[in-house]
Design an enzyme around this catalytic site. Sequence first.
Site, short mmCIF file in Angstrom:
data_model
loop_
_atom_site.label_atom_id
_atom_site.label_comp_id
_atom_site.label_asym_id
_atom_site.label_seq_id
_atom_site.Cartn_x
_atom_site.Cartn_y
_atom_site.Cartn_z
N HIS A 76 17.80 24.64 -2.28
CA HIS A 76 17.04 24.20 -3.60
C HIS A 76 15.87 25.20 -3.69
O HIS A 76 15.47 26.01 -2.79
CB HIS A 76 16.36 22.81 -3.28
CG HIS A 76 15.53 22.72 -2.07
ND1 HIS A 76 14.21 23.31 -1.98
CD2 HIS A 76 15.88 22.19 -0.85
CE1 HIS A 76 13.65 22.95 -0.70
NE2 HIS A 76 14.69 22.32 -0.21
N SER A 132 17.35 23.35 3.32
CA SER A 132 16.19 24.05 2.80
C SER A 132 16.36 25.41 3.60
O SER A 132 17.11 26.37 3.79
CB SER A 132 15.17 23.23 2.92
OG SER A 132 14.10 23.77 2.44
#
Length: 238
Positions: free
Chosen positions: A144, A121
């Site tokens: 993501h 992330s």
Amino acid sequence: MSEDRNEEEKQQIEKEDRQNDQIKEMGQVILDKNSGKRRVELLTIIGEVEGHDSAPAQSKTTKYEHVLPKLALVEDDEDIEGLLILLNTVGGDVEAGLAIAEMIASLSIPTVSLVLGGGHSIGVPMAVSADYSFVVPSATMVIHPVRSSGMFIGVAQTYRNMEKIQDRITTFISRHSHTSQKRLEELMLDTTQLVKDVGTMLEGEEAVREGLIDEVGGIKEALAKLYELIEERKRKNK
């Protein structure tokens, strides 16, 4: 002579105690026992990157209010010649992670990052923010879309805001790596890999092939590269 020796031993013990306290509290230490006597600051980014909101007490966290002042001190200290960043993070607060990444990228001294375990992330921008990046073969990096929780007052407005945040992240990564913003967005929106989420998980060698990370390697390679960058900077400054 014996008094001088005792005083030196006392100072060495005090120095080791300070270093142990620093490792315990913030995961930071000075590396200066190498053959070239280069002074390298070690910074670890472990667990969840904690921002304005406190994480649960049982969580392992890296607090950005600790990291940002430390990076400022590193920049201000003429004796520190390089920075090594070790990352094993699940991600966390986007604003805090981007702030740390921008600080690392703006340092004037050579910087090298090494992803161990995971650089997920918001850990991706922090990993690529260094001058040169490494990843161990077994590490993973998850890319993501930006996520949010809680009640949305205006869905359209919230969506546009999340798009802007995501654009800031992909722009930063593309500027500090060898992958394009378009490719990052493709990886973010992949629906075939993650069971409970949209996105892509890259293992060490895959992260290098995608251009996110410069090279597969471990601590030996990371330190060797940092020493090389330090020597290059010295030659340029002569």
